[in-house]
Design an enzyme around this catalytic site. Structure first.
Site, PDB file in Angstrom:
ATOM      1  N   ALA A   1      -4.512  -0.400   2.861  1.00  0.00           N
ATOM      2  CA  ALA A   1      -4.856  -1.676   3.479  1.00  0.00           C
ATOM      3  C   ALA A   1      -4.192  -1.723   4.854  1.00  0.00           C
ATOM      4  O   ALA A   1      -3.200  -1.035   5.114  1.00  0.00           O
ATOM      5  CB  ALA A   1      -4.402  -2.843   2.611  1.00  0.00           C
TER       6      ALA A   1
ATOM      7  N   GLY B   1      -4.596   0.943  -0.863  1.00  0.00           N
ATOM      8  CA  GLY B   1      -5.949   0.469  -1.141  1.00  0.00           C
ATOM      9  C   GLY B   1      -6.963   1.587  -1.225  1.00  0.00           C
ATOM     10  O   GLY B   1      -7.999   1.450  -1.896  1.00  0.00           O
TER      11      GLY B   1
ATOM     12  N   GLU C   1      -6.671   2.874  -4.672  1.00  0.00           N
ATOM     13  CA  GLU C   1      -7.274   1.858  -5.551  1.00  0.00           C
ATOM     14  C   GLU C   1      -8.807   1.904  -5.482  1.00  0.00           C
ATOM     15  O   GLU C   1      -9.482   1.710  -6.497  1.00  0.00           O
ATOM     16  CB  GLU C   1      -6.746   0.480  -5.160  1.00  0.00           C
ATOM     17  CG  GLU C   1      -5.285   0.299  -5.551  1.00  0.00           C
ATOM     18  CD  GLU C   1      -4.622  -0.919  -4.927  1.00  0.00           C
ATOM     19  OE1 GLU C   1      -4.048  -1.727  -5.677  1.00  0.00           O
ATOM     20  OE2 GLU C   1      -4.680  -1.050  -3.679  1.00  0.00           O
TER      21      GLU C   1
ATOM     22  N   GLU D   1       3.154   1.062  -1.770  1.00  0.00           N
ATOM     23  CA  GLU D   1       3.404  -0.345  -1.449  1.00  0.00           C
ATOM     24  C   GLU D   1       4.866  -0.753  -1.589  1.00  0.00           C
ATOM     25  O   GLU D   1       5.358  -1.601  -0.838  1.00  0.00           O
ATOM     26  CB  GLU D   1       2.523  -1.247  -2.334  1.00  0.00           C
ATOM     27  CG  GLU D   1       1.052  -1.242  -1.977  1.00  0.00           C
ATOM     28  CD  GLU D   1       0.259  -0.123  -2.625  1.00  0.00           C
ATOM     29  OE1 GLU D   1      -0.975  -0.128  -2.523  1.00  0.00           O
ATOM     30  OE2 GLU D   1       0.883   0.772  -3.251  1.00  0.00           O
TER      31      GLU D   1
END
Length: 260
Positions: free
Chosen positions: A66, A111, A114, A134
Site C-alpha cells: 500500500a 498489500g 495480500e 507492516e
C-alpha cells in the site's frame, strides 16, 4: 470510470489486469484500489470472461505494498476507511466467479502479498519477493493478510512472516505453499496464459461451482462442506454443459461448452 492506474486487456476469454504505477512500484493508493474494485466488479458480470490474470507493470514489482506516502497522514477513522476499501477489493477478487491467476513478477509486499493471497492460483517469477512488512511501520496488515496467510501456509509459518516483517524469496514461498510454482521472469505471463487457456477449455459452469465449493467449504466443518459439495454436484446435472460434456466424452470429441 476513467482509469489511470489499471490496464485491462482481453484476449478471447482471458483478461489480464495490470496494476500500472511502475514509478511507485505499483503501490496501492486510494485511487488505484477504487479502479481495481470497479474493474474486477465489471469482470465478474462479464460472461465472455472465463479466466483472469493479475500482474504488475514493469520488471521490479507485482505490487510493492500500500502507498505509505498516502497512509502516513491517516488518523484512525481514515485508516479504517482505507482498510475497508482494501478489504472490499480483495473480497471482490477472491469471490469473482472466474478463476484468478496471480502473475507475481517482482515484489509482492504488504498489500501486494495480500492481493496475491486473494487470487486462486499464484505463479511467481524467480526474482519475486514476498512479505508482510507492516510491523516495521507500526501497523498490521489491513487488507486480509493476517487471515488469508495462515489459512494458506499454516499458523506458525504465517506468524513468522507476519511478526518478523522480513521478506522471503520465490523458492521459499513455493516450498511453504504460498505460490504454486516458480518460473523464469521472461516466461511468467506465457505460463499464466497457458494455464488460463487450459482452464478456459473446461466447463465454465463447473469451474465456477468448483471455486464456490472450495472457497465456501473451507469455512465450514467437513460434514457441512461435503453436504454443500453434494448440492453443487447435483446442480451441475441441471446444466446444458453437463449434458454436452458427458456426451462429448462418450462420442470421443471435444466438448462445446456454452456456460449454461
Amino acid at each position: 470510470m476513467n482509469m489511470t492506474n489499471i490496464l485491462v486487456e482481453q484476449d478471447g476469454a482471458i483478461v489480464t489486469v495490470t496494476i500500472n504505477r511502475p514509478k511507485a512500484l505499483n503501490a496501492l493508493n486510494k485511487e488505484t484500489l477504487e479502479e481495481m474494485h470497479h474493474s474486477f466488479s465489471a469482470l465478474g458480470k462479464d460472461r465472455s470472461v472465463q479466466a483472469v490474470i493479475v500482474t504488475g507493470s514493469g520488471e521490479k514489482a507485482f505490487v510493492a505494498g500500500a502507498d505509505i506516502s498516502y497512509m502516513q497522514s491517516l488518523d484512525a477513522a481514515a485508516g479504517k476507511v482505507f482498510g475497508e476499501l482494501g478489504h472490499k477489493v480483495m473480497a471482490t477478487v477472491e469471490n469473482l466467479p472466474q478463476p484468478v491467476i496471480a502473475a507475481i513478477n517482482g515484489f509482492a509486499l504488504g498489500g501486494g502479498c495480500e492481493l496475491a493471497l486473494a487470487c486462486d492460483i499464484r505463479l511467481a517469477s524467480v526474482n519475486a519477493k514476498f512479505g508482510q512488512p507492516e510491523v516495521n511501520l507500526g501497523v498490521i496488515p489491513g487488507f486480509g493478510g493476517t487471515q488469508r496467510l495462515p489459512r494458506l501456509v499454516g499458523k506458525g509459518l504465517a506468524n513468522e512472516i507476519l511478526f518478523g516483517g522480513g521478506m522471503i524469496d520465490a523458492e521459499e514461498a513455493c516450498r511453504i505453499g504460498l505460490v504454486n510454482r516458480v518460473v523464469p521472469q521472461d516466461t511468467l505471463l506465457d505460463e499464466c496464459r497457458i494455464l488460463a487457456s487450459k482452464i478456459c477449455s473446461r466447463g465454465p459452469l463447473a469451474i465456477r461451482l468448483c471455486k464456490e465449493a472450495v472457497n465456501n467449504g473451507m469455512e465450514m466443518d467437513l460434514k457441512r462442506a461435503c453436504a454443500y459439495e453434494k448440492d453443487l454436484f447435483a446442480l451441475c446435472f441441471a446444466s446444458e454443459d453437463q449434458k454436452e460434456g458427458m456426451a462429448a466424452f462418450l462420442e470421443k470429441r471435444t466438448p462445446n461448452f456454452q456456460n449454461k
